[in-house]
Scaffold this active site. Structure first.
Site, PDB file in Angstrom:
ATOM      1  N   THR A 378     -29.735 -52.168  46.443  1.00 60.58           N
ATOM      2  CA  THR A 378     -29.075 -51.911  47.713  1.00 60.58           C
ATOM      3  C   THR A 378     -30.214 -51.987  48.696  1.00 60.58           C
ATOM      4  OG1 THR A 378     -27.309 -50.525  46.785  1.00 60.58           O
ATOM      5  CG2 THR A 378     -27.985 -49.967  49.003  1.00 60.58           C
ATOM      6  N   SER A 449     -19.218 -44.767  46.650  1.00 57.73           N
ATOM      7  CA  SER A 449     -20.612 -45.172  46.840  1.00 57.73           C
ATOM      8  C   SER A 449     -21.527 -43.952  46.863  1.00 57.73           C
ATOM      9  CB  SER A 449     -20.716 -45.915  48.173  1.00 57.73           C
ATOM     10  OG  SER A 449     -22.062 -46.127  48.511  1.00 57.73           O
TER      11      SER A 449
HETATM   12  N1  GLY Z   1     -23.443 -49.996  45.021  1.00 64.80           N
HETATM   13  C1  GLY Z   1     -24.219 -48.853  45.225  1.00 64.80           C
HETATM   14  C2  GLY Z   1     -23.541 -47.791  46.011  1.00 64.80           C
HETATM   15  O1  GLY Z   1     -22.635 -48.108  46.756  1.00 64.80           O
HETATM   16  O2  GLY Z   1     -23.867 -46.634  45.908  1.00 64.80           O
END
Ligand code: GLY
Length: 566
Positions: A378, A449
């Site tokens: 991310t 998330s």
């Molecule tokens: N895909 C990582 C999150 O949204 O935490």
């Protein structure tokens, strides 16, 4: 309010684009007075800095940096994914934008369960790699929404640096070339058309990565904003790509996608006001719970990263992650008990059983369902402008390079965010964890998330802007960085550099960065019952601390992260 700065600076920006292409003038100092950008890539930070220097505000810079990361940081920067932005205007108004991906209309709860005899075999490869792994992307809609509300420079100028970087290429860093080499075979096996990330010989540092198709997609977004992505040629390319690989994103999904302005989660830590992201991110709620535990148990009184400190924090973290697993999901679909979860009495009680010298086995903390599906890739950036506005933005395609599907003719990578749903209640995911009902798959629902873009005020003034990638470790890295500054008086860079650790309840491991523990500490934690799992690094923070009119950047040396200011 000064967040609008109406001036056309076409020529200045054009000149600055050429500087972007040769980023040799990047300064190492991270102390500035006017504005600052801290992001995962020096070229993206430079794009943002130039926008700020040319009179743009923090939102203009955020849009420019987001698009630049989609070119220069394809591991996680994106137009095929989604994210969250938390902002604070110079008059103290705060808000947040949710541009998280959504489950496509044709998705359904058991879509990753194959028809075995007992009907229970989970084909979780499909939620991670290939066409069926993607949620409906939200990033482009998010950037357009941010622009329409707060943008001040010409939209086209904000896209221009990224178009140039995609068209003419940029130099790969050493880390990037290694990362692309690791993933080339997978790109090749998933995509039947040519992909710019794949070449015959290995990538090496300073190789130029050119992405022509991506530059054309960015031009369509430049010329038509939302329609340059969600309809017309780009939409055709996405839907055609879906057909090739049994994917399910449709024209209707693209047309219907809309990001949502949400009330941020707001709470207190000591005399500081904490502003962070609400569901469908678990980040804001979990962060406030963690900070409540830290205050109640006076963790600042312990020596930093000592036995009692690490155990107490791990105990707080396990309880918070147990709550997260049961109660958190998309609040538009599931009744998330937000107020109850951050209620002071509830939290006092929740942490009352913690003894700094004892580790509670995870199976005694709570039994039940959990989802814990985020992977580590991310990216986050933090921006402060000279008018005093701040943007904290985290964005992702989930795993490194997402689903590995590169949309043919459009040149961008689609996310594998469907794996952030609980693919089947009770089924262990890639981390050996099991998922809960709150985060089950439903059409149009947003997957849970851990992204935690956060802004902190001290005495009603802007004090800190922070966030990080790291999947499930995002929340605990943000938490410990806050404690490092507030309780241990570290500067921003020092707080980011400090070694971190993580406990997520299940699996019952204490994840610790290499070289955090001396032999004694290691042995004593083991004696307490901790199973220690060493990792090379935790978090890649991008933060800004604002004190006495001075901006201090904290850009994580664990990556290519760079804080630039003026
Ligand atoms: N895909 C990582 C999150 O949204 O935490």
């Amino acid at each position: 309010m000064q967040y609008k700065f109406k001036i056309s600076l076409f020529y200045k920006i054009l000149i600055s684009i050429f500087f972007v292409l040769s980023c040799n003038e990047v300064k190492k100092e991270t102390i500035y007075k006017k504005g600052m950008v801290s992001s995962a890539h020096p070229v993206a930070s430079k794009v943002g800095l130039d926008i700020l220097k040319n009179g743009g505000n923090a939102f203009d810079a955020a849009i420019g940096v987001h698009f630049a990361l989609s070119v220069v940081y394809p591991n996680a920067g994106n137009i095929g994914g989604g994210g969250f932005a938390v902002y604070r205007l110079n008059d103290g108004e705060v808000g947040s934008l949710d541009f998280r991906e959504k489950a496509p209309l044709k998705s359904y709860r058991d879509m990753y369960i194959s028809n075995s005899d007992d009907g229970s075999t989970v084909d979780d490869k499909k939620s991670k790699i290939g066409h069926l792994a993607s949620g409906v992307p939200g990033s482009v809609d998010g950037m357009v929404k941010l622009y329409e509300k707060f943008g001040s420079l010409d939209w086209k100028l904000l896209l221009e640096p990224s178009i140039e970087l995609a068209k003419n290429g940029f130099s790969l860093t050493d880390k990037q070339s290694n990362s692309l080499n690791r993933v080339m075979i997978l790109f090749d096996s998933i995509n039947d058309s040519e992909v710019s990330f794949v070449k015959e010989i290995k990538w090496k540092e300073n190789d130029i990565l050119i992405q022509k198709d991506l530059s054309k997609t960015l031009e369509r977004i430049r010329d038509k904003k939302r329609d340059g992505f969600y309809s017309g040629l780009t939409a055709d390319y996405i839907v055609n790509e879906m057909k090739k690989g049994d994917g399910i994103i449709s024209y209707e999904d693209l047309n219907n996608y809309s990001s949502i302005w949400r009330k941020p989660i707001i709470g207190k830590y000591k005399e500081h006001k904490i502003i962070s992201m609400a569901p469908p991110s678990s980040g804001g709620i979990a962060l406030l719970q963690l900070l409540h535990g830290a205050e109640k148990l006076n963790v600042g009184n312990y020596e930093h990263n000592s036995l009692e400190y690490i155990n107490t924090i791990a105990e707080i973290e396990s309880r918070v992650y147990a709550d997260r697993s049961t109660y958190l999901g998309d609040s538009d679909f599931y009744n998330v008990p937000i107020d109850d979860l951050i209620d002071n009495k509830y939290l006092d009680n929740r942490f009352s059983s913690i003894d700094p010298s004892t580790k509670t086995p995870s199976n005694q903390i709570k039994e039940g369902n959990i989802q814990f599906n985020e992977s580590e890739e991310t990216t986050h950036f933090s921006i402060v402008d000279e008018y005093g506005n701040a943007v904290s933005l985290t964005t992702t395609i989930n795993g490194a390079y997402g689903s590995k599907v590169v949309v043919e003719n459009a040149g961008f990578i689609l996310n594998n965010e469907m794996d952030d749903f609980s693919v089947k209640p009770g089924y262990p995911n890639m981390f050996g964890l099991i998922g809960g009902e709150a985060n089950s798959i439903e059409p149009n629902k947003r997957m849970l998330s851990s992204m935690t873009p956060t802004i902190i005020e001290k005495n009603d003034n802007l004090y800190m802007v922070l966030g990080t990638p790291g999947g499930s470790t995002i929340i605990t890295s943000v938490f410990q960085t806050i404690l490092n500054v507030i309780d241990f008086n570290m500067g921003m860079q020092e707080a980011v550099d400090a070694k971190k650790f993580h406990h997520q309840w299940l699996p019952d491991f204490l994840v610790v960065e290499k070289n955090t523990l001396n032999t004694n500490l290691n042995e004593n934690l083991k004696k307490m019952g901790h199973k220690i799992n060493e990792r090379s690094s935790l978090g890649r923070m991008d933060c800004i601390l604002i004190e006495n009119g001075i901006l201090e950047g904290g850009a994580d040396k664990r990556g290519d992260n760079t804080a630039l200011g003026y």
